[in-house]
Design an enzyme around this catalytic site. Sequence first.
Site, mmCIF file in Angstrom:
data_model
loop_
_atom_site.group_PDB
_atom_site.id
_atom_site.type_symbol
_atom_site.label_atom_id
_atom_site.label_comp_id
_atom_site.label_asym_id
_atom_site.label_seq_id
_atom_site.Cartn_x
_atom_site.Cartn_y
_atom_site.Cartn_z
ATOM 1 N N ALA A 179 2.566 13.944 7.921
ATOM 2 C CA ALA A 179 1.560 13.620 6.909
ATOM 3 C C ALA A 179 0.156 13.757 7.465
ATOM 4 O O ALA A 179 -0.767 14.211 6.774
ATOM 5 C CB ALA A 179 1.797 12.218 6.386
ATOM 6 N N TRP A 227 0.837 -1.220 0.000
ATOM 7 C CA TRP A 227 0.000 0.000 0.000
ATOM 8 C C TRP A 227 0.862 1.257 0.000
ATOM 9 O O TRP A 227 0.613 2.196 0.759
ATOM 10 C CB TRP A 227 -0.972 0.010 1.201
ATOM 11 C CG TRP A 227 -1.861 -1.182 1.246
ATOM 12 C CD1 TRP A 227 -1.880 -2.159 2.191
ATOM 13 C CD2 TRP A 227 -2.862 -1.547 0.277
ATOM 14 N NE1 TRP A 227 -2.822 -3.118 1.876
ATOM 15 C CE2 TRP A 227 -3.437 -2.760 0.714
ATOM 16 C CE3 TRP A 227 -3.320 -0.973 -0.910
ATOM 17 C CZ2 TRP A 227 -4.443 -3.414 0.004
ATOM 18 C CZ3 TRP A 227 -4.320 -1.617 -1.620
ATOM 19 C CH2 TRP A 227 -4.870 -2.818 -1.155
ATOM 20 N N GLU A 280 -2.453 6.439 7.564
ATOM 21 C CA GLU A 280 -1.829 7.348 8.551
ATOM 22 C C GLU A 280 -2.473 7.191 9.928
ATOM 23 O O GLU A 280 -2.589 8.153 10.690
ATOM 24 C CB GLU A 280 -1.908 8.824 8.103
ATOM 25 C CG GLU A 280 -1.586 9.081 6.661
ATOM 26 C CD GLU A 280 -0.148 8.807 6.293
ATOM 27 O OE1 GLU A 280 0.639 8.424 7.182
ATOM 28 O OE2 GLU A 280 0.189 8.956 5.123
#
Length: 386
Positions: A244, A164, A365
């Site tokens: 992020a 991913w 995340e």
Amino acid sequence: MDTTELYAIDSLLDDEERAIRDTVRDFGDRELRPHIATWFDEGRLPARDLARELGKLGILGMHLDGYGCAGTGSVAYGLACQEMEAVDSGLRSLVSVQGSLAMYAIHHYGSEEQKQAWLPRMAAGEAIGCFGLTESDAGSNPASMRTNAKRDGADWVLNGSKLWITNGSIADVAVVWARTDDRIRGFVVPTDSTGFSANEIQQKLSLRASVTSELVFEDLRLPGSALLPEAAGLGGPLGCLNEARFGIIFGALGAARDSLEVAVDYARTREVFDKPLSAYQLTQKKIVDMAVELGNGMLLAMHLGRLKEAGTITPEQVSVGKLNNVRKSIEIAREARTILGANGISLEYSPIRHAANLESVLTYEGTTEVHTLVVGRALTGENAFS
């Protein structure tokens, strides 16, 4: 009146921040929005060409200092992420993986040689980076990663795989995290290295306008200079993830805002029982509820942005922002789709695409569950992860 006017968001921004936001919005409207439904439908993104354009725009690693980066404030960076995600989450992912994961890792933890070799090219969009942390059996718990790096004289030999990985199969450089005999360490890996391969993941129903890949390392030999010298242990990759996540706090609201704007425009022109759909109480309630949640999310994002600029933001606060704003954004996208009725399942309108994309943003995340436990630990002092 739109939601930014309802909450007077512009009054919280300075002239430079408004100018950056407007510049990125204009670019998105002119260069990206006319094509995004086709890219999503076809499951492709001309990422290399876009990276060069985004480099010219100055938003790749824009919140970093030096090496061709603009050194803007956190709020300005967040607003740029928001305008990219207002077009599509895949576009914001391209920007945030490049700037807040790959570039940030090199900028914050790398050697001067690594910075000089990669950051100027990455800021210009001439080189694309990816960030190799997640594995098939190590997502929410990266400490369980199996990818390993072994010393062999002055070199390192890397074996394992990552899954991913945004930008993986088009990247020129990968920041890869691996288990060593000592601790988890990061490595700067040119993707033309012998033993490196990347396979693009197909048949996705979310983030279709984004390149997602598996990375494989088979006896990949790296010089000692490939090691990120300032990162040892999980603190390195987790620090990058916090960067992020901050972009997501703003970015997800862009998808929500676009969904709401499309729904309002549609309701104003769609007639049902001889009057506009927007004239019905139930429709107005939906619109108001969405606008209030969007505005509240913007105030939270702005507050966290100012804390980040002051250097006082905590990981728990980032988790609050990611948890709330993504959760509310996906609810807004889904509700906006209901206003469109049957037309809402067509790619002619953006809410269903945003809702599908936000399913991924909700997970990556840090999942909703992970961020809930991060905040729960901060509030109670008890670790409920295990």
